[in-house]
Design a protein around this motif. Structure first.
Motif, PDB file in Angstrom:
ATOM      1  N   SER A  57      10.311  71.362  31.569  1.00 46.34           N
ATOM      2  CA  SER A  57       9.696  71.014  33.002  1.00 46.34           C
ATOM      3  C   SER A  57       8.157  70.743  32.802  1.00 46.34           C
ATOM      4  N   THR A  58       8.021  69.579  33.219  1.00 41.60           N
ATOM      5  CA  THR A  58       6.513  69.068  32.924  1.00 41.60           C
ATOM      6  C   THR A  58       5.544  69.761  33.755  1.00 41.60           C
ATOM      7  N   GLY A  59       6.095  70.292  35.123  1.00 41.33           N
ATOM      8  CA  GLY A  59       5.287  71.180  35.803  1.00 41.33           C
ATOM      9  C   GLY A  59       4.743  72.429  34.943  1.00 41.33           C
ATOM     10  N   LEU A  69       2.624  71.510  32.043  1.00 45.40           N
ATOM     11  CA  LEU A  69       0.965  71.387  32.620  1.00 45.40           C
ATOM     12  C   LEU A  69       0.336  72.464  33.067  1.00 45.40           C
ATOM     13  N   ARG A  70       1.201  73.418  33.692  1.00 45.90           N
ATOM     14  CA  ARG A  70       0.348  74.873  34.260  1.00 45.90           C
ATOM     15  C   ARG A  70      -0.073  75.559  32.890  1.00 45.90           C
ATOM     16  N   SER A  71       0.804  75.430  31.984  1.00 49.96           N
ATOM     17  CA  SER A  71       0.452  76.191  30.644  1.00 49.96           C
ATOM     18  C   SER A  71      -0.885  75.548  29.854  1.00 49.96           C
ATOM     19  N   ASN A  77       5.435  78.786  51.871  1.00 53.65           N
ATOM     20  CA  ASN A  77       5.799  80.451  51.592  1.00 53.65           C
ATOM     21  C   ASN A  77       5.665  80.729  50.100  1.00 53.65           C
ATOM     22  N   ARG A  78       5.825  79.805  49.027  1.00 57.29           N
ATOM     23  CA  ARG A  78       5.609  80.269  47.975  1.00 57.29           C
ATOM     24  C   ARG A  78       4.126  80.488  47.654  1.00 57.29           C
ATOM     25  N   GLY A  79       3.284  79.710  48.394  1.00 58.28           N
ATOM     26  CA  GLY A  79       2.077  79.603  48.215  1.00 58.28           C
ATOM     27  C   GLY A  79       1.260  81.027  48.479  1.00 58.28           C
ATOM     28  N   GLY A  97      -2.725  66.906  44.937  1.00 56.98           N
ATOM     29  CA  GLY A  97      -1.130  66.548  45.194  1.00 56.98           C
ATOM     30  C   GLY A  97      -0.966  65.278  44.538  1.00 56.98           C
ATOM     31  N   LEU A  98      -1.530  64.635  43.411  1.00 57.20           N
ATOM     32  CA  LEU A  98      -1.403  63.513  42.903  1.00 57.20           C
ATOM     33  C   LEU A  98      -0.516  63.868  41.352  1.00 57.20           C
ATOM     34  N   LEU A  99       0.252  62.571  41.143  1.00 61.24           N
ATOM     35  CA  LEU A  99       0.827  62.822  39.604  1.00 61.24           C
ATOM     36  C   LEU A  99      -0.276  62.573  38.682  1.00 61.24           C
ATOM     37  N   GLY A 155      13.891  72.831  44.726  1.00 61.33           N
ATOM     38  CA  GLY A 155      14.621  73.884  44.296  1.00 61.33           C
ATOM     39  C   GLY A 155      14.850  73.651  42.718  1.00 61.33           C
ATOM     40  N   LYS A 156      14.223  72.778  42.075  1.00 58.65           N
ATOM     41  CA  LYS A 156      14.537  72.295  40.636  1.00 58.65           C
ATOM     42  C   LYS A 156      14.270  73.336  39.802  1.00 58.65           C
ATOM     43  N   GLY A 157      12.856  73.989  40.049  1.00 61.54           N
ATOM     44  CA  GLY A 157      12.749  75.083  38.998  1.00 61.54           C
ATOM     45  C   GLY A 157      13.344  76.125  39.214  1.00 61.54           C
ATOM     46  N   THR A 158      14.048  76.571  40.572  1.00 59.05           N
ATOM     47  CA  THR A 158      14.892  77.543  40.718  1.00 59.05           C
ATOM     48  C   THR A 158      16.147  77.596  40.329  1.00 59.05           C
ATOM     49  N   GLN A 159      16.863  76.194  40.405  1.00 58.90           N
ATOM     50  CA  GLN A 159      18.201  76.043  39.904  1.00 58.90           C
ATOM     51  C   GLN A 159      18.209  75.950  38.389  1.00 58.90           C
ATOM     52  N   ALA A 209       0.564  65.416  50.547  1.00 61.31           N
ATOM     53  CA  ALA A 209       0.439  64.512  49.580  1.00 61.31           C
ATOM     54  C   ALA A 209       1.359  64.464  48.730  1.00 61.31           C
ATOM     55  N   ARG A 210       1.409  65.473  48.133  1.00 64.43           N
ATOM     56  CA  ARG A 210       2.698  65.474  47.204  1.00 64.43           C
ATOM     57  C   ARG A 210       4.104  64.793  47.641  1.00 64.43           C
ATOM     58  N   ILE A 211       4.444  65.111  48.711  1.00 65.43           N
ATOM     59  CA  ILE A 211       5.617  64.411  49.115  1.00 65.43           C
ATOM     60  C   ILE A 211       5.286  63.068  49.508  1.00 65.43           C
TER      61      ILE A 211
HETATM   62  P1  B4P Z   1      10.925  75.338  43.364  1.00 61.03           P
HETATM   63  O1  B4P Z   1      12.485  75.557  42.772  1.00 61.03           O
HETATM   64  O2  B4P Z   1       9.889  75.955  42.649  1.00 61.03           O
HETATM   65  O3  B4P Z   1      10.581  73.705  43.549  1.00 61.03           O
HETATM   66  P2  B4P Z   1      10.465  72.706  42.486  1.00 61.03           P
HETATM   67  O4  B4P Z   1      11.148  71.427  42.969  1.00 61.03           O
HETATM   68  O5  B4P Z   1      10.692  72.843  40.964  1.00 61.03           O
HETATM   69  O6  B4P Z   1       8.718  72.365  42.625  1.00 61.03           O
HETATM   70  P3  B4P Z   1       7.425  71.502  42.221  1.00 61.03           P
HETATM   71  O7  B4P Z   1       7.930  69.960  42.681  1.00 61.03           O
HETATM   72  O8  B4P Z   1       6.558  72.071  43.151  1.00 61.03           O
HETATM   73  O9  B4P Z   1       6.960  71.507  41.107  1.00 61.03           O
HETATM   74  P4  B4P Z   1       6.411  71.007  39.482  1.00 61.03           P
HETATM   75  O10 B4P Z   1       6.094  71.896  38.718  1.00 61.03           O
HETATM   76  O11 B4P Z   1       7.667  70.084  38.983  1.00 61.03           O
HETATM   77  O12 B4P Z   1      11.005  75.919  44.769  1.00 61.03           O
HETATM   78  C1  B4P Z   1      10.273  75.758  45.709  1.00 61.03           C
HETATM   79  C2  B4P Z   1      10.205  77.087  46.520  1.00 61.03           C
HETATM   80  O13 B4P Z   1      11.279  77.019  47.225  1.00 61.03           O
HETATM   81  C3  B4P Z   1      10.043  78.323  45.537  1.00 61.03           C
HETATM   82  O14 B4P Z   1       9.540  79.314  46.346  1.00 61.03           O
HETATM   83  C4  B4P Z   1      11.598  78.800  45.853  1.00 61.03           C
HETATM   84  O15 B4P Z   1      11.825  80.451  45.826  1.00 61.03           O
HETATM   85  C5  B4P Z   1      11.945  78.233  47.149  1.00 61.03           C
HETATM   86  N1  B4P Z   1      13.526  78.037  47.216  1.00 61.03           N
HETATM   87  C6  B4P Z   1      14.270  77.003  46.057  1.00 61.03           C
HETATM   88  N2  B4P Z   1      15.509  77.090  46.571  1.00 61.03           N
HETATM   89  C7  B4P Z   1      15.578  77.547  47.747  1.00 61.03           C
HETATM   90  C8  B4P Z   1      16.590  77.787  48.513  1.00 61.03           C
HETATM   91  N3  B4P Z   1      18.019  77.220  48.551  1.00 61.03           N
HETATM   92  N4  B4P Z   1      16.462  78.154  49.907  1.00 61.03           N
HETATM   93  C9  B4P Z   1      15.056  78.683  50.325  1.00 61.03           C
HETATM   94  N5  B4P Z   1      14.188  78.704  49.374  1.00 61.03           N
HETATM   95  C10 B4P Z   1      14.347  77.953  48.168  1.00 61.03           C
HETATM   96  O16 B4P Z   1       5.213  69.906  39.927  1.00 61.03           O
HETATM   97  C11 B4P Z   1       3.789  70.190  40.163  1.00 61.03           C
HETATM   98  C12 B4P Z   1       2.986  69.118  40.003  1.00 61.03           C
HETATM   99  O17 B4P Z   1       2.608  68.968  38.363  1.00 61.03           O
HETATM  100  C13 B4P Z   1       3.097  67.932  40.690  1.00 61.03           C
HETATM  101  O18 B4P Z   1       2.821  67.795  42.090  1.00 61.03           O
HETATM  102  C14 B4P Z   1       2.498  66.766  39.584  1.00 61.03           C
HETATM  103  O19 B4P Z   1       1.066  66.774  39.951  1.00 61.03           O
HETATM  104  C15 B4P Z   1       2.281  67.510  38.358  1.00 61.03           C
HETATM  105  N6  B4P Z   1       3.669  66.864  37.739  1.00 61.03           N
HETATM  106  C16 B4P Z   1       4.780  67.651  37.274  1.00 61.03           C
HETATM  107  N7  B4P Z   1       5.647  66.631  36.455  1.00 61.03           N
HETATM  108  C17 B4P Z   1       5.006  65.598  36.371  1.00 61.03           C
HETATM  109  C18 B4P Z   1       5.313  64.284  35.808  1.00 61.03           C
HETATM  110  N8  B4P Z   1       6.373  64.246  35.425  1.00 61.03           N
HETATM  111  N9  B4P Z   1       4.524  63.251  36.001  1.00 61.03           N
HETATM  112  C19 B4P Z   1       3.106  63.493  36.844  1.00 61.03           C
HETATM  113  N10 B4P Z   1       2.919  64.622  37.287  1.00 61.03           N
HETATM  114  C20 B4P Z   1       3.680  65.764  37.326  1.00 61.03           C
END
Ligand code: B4P
Length: 197
Positions: A31-33, A36-38, A127-129, A57-59, A13-17, A145-147
């Motif tokens: 957000s590095t995620g 990177l996606r951009s 679900n998000r997928g 699923g790797l960093l 929930g990092k992105g959401t919050q 793998a990400r976990i």
């Molecule tokens: P999000 O809020 O989107 O999850 P996240 O923790 O931000 O996600 P993530 O780790 O995937 O992303 P990142 O872009 O950093 O929530 C996920 C889902 O849950 C959503 O659908 C949301 O609606 C739902 N949800 C949220 N809160 C909820 C609640 N309370 N109840 C129910 N549902 C809820 O990383 C993606 C990839 O980029 C990484 O795997 C890695 O490969 C790379 N990367 C990013 N940063 C990196 C770094 N610093 N170093 C190396 N690689 C990096």
């Protein structure tokens, strides 16, 4: 300056919050995620390279993300504070971030860790997928793998900040609103506190 690290496994929930916190506190969201996606959608050389890691699923390698954060800190030099989302994810990234902030006579104010069970993480990401179009969210094997990558390389980052007394853990399961209120309580308690007090 007030800087927050919002920490937790993929799907915690990092992105959401973060979206809600930046609106309330006027911080710059890094957000590095998202960065990177951009790069990936713009098909830059960095994005093409990063996609290979993300899709399995790797960093992404440390030097790539540290470089991205370093230039973002320069670009937004007049921000009143940063919310780091998904960064740092390794000890090397944490040490690099501390150095970059030190150049600005600044430091991390609080490190907030969202705690969510593995079963709930997998459920949320699958679900998000269904709608996100994110290739790393559709396959349970990649999610696992990400976990695993989080457990091996990222969870140690909390130990690093624990040494500096900056870590607060929050239950990341429950409604988005309830979790947001718990986060605000932690931040409000620290925001007017002098650093190192
Ligand atoms: P999000 O809020 O989107 O999850 P996240 O923790 O931000 O996600 P993530 O780790 O995937 O992303 P990142 O872009 O950093 O929530 C996920 C889902 O849950 C959503 O659908 C949301 O609606 C739902 N949800 C949220 N809160 C909820 C609640 N309370 N109840 C129910 N549902 C809820 O990383 C993606 C990839 O980029 C990484 O795997 C890695 O490969 C790379 N990367 C990013 N940063 C990196 C770094 N610093 N170093 C190396 N690689 C990096």
């Amino acid at each position: 300056m007030f800087h927050i690290i919002l920490f937790g496994p993929p799907g915690s929930g990092k992105g959401t919050q973060s979206e809600k916190l930046i609106t309330k506190y006027g911080l710059k969201h890094l957000s590095t995620g998202d960065l990177l996606r951009s790069e990936i959608s713009n098909k830059t050389p960095l994005g093409i390279e990063a996609k290979k890691f993300i899709d399995t699923g790797l960093l992404v390698p440390d030097e790539v993300v540290i470089g991205m954060i370093s230039s973002a800190l320069d670009t937004y030099h007049d921000a009143k504070g940063f919310l780091f989302d998904g960064f740092p994810r390794t000890q090397a990234q944490a040490e690099a971030l501390d150095k970059l902030l030190k150049f600005k006579d600044s430091e991390i104010s609080v490190f907030i860790s969202l705690e969510v069970s593995e079963e709930e993480l997998v459920k949320r990401l699958l679900n998000r997928g269904l709608t996100s179009g994110r290739t790393d969210d559709v396959d349970e094997k990649i999610i696992k793998a990400r976990i695993a990558e989080y457990k091996i390389k990222t969870s140690v980052v909390a130990d690093y900040y624990r040494e500096f007394n900056k870590v607060v853990s929050i239950n990341g399961e429950g409604s988005v609103e309830d979790i947001f209120h718990a986060l605000c309580k932690v931040i409000d308690a620290r925001i007017n506190e002098p650093i190192n007090s």
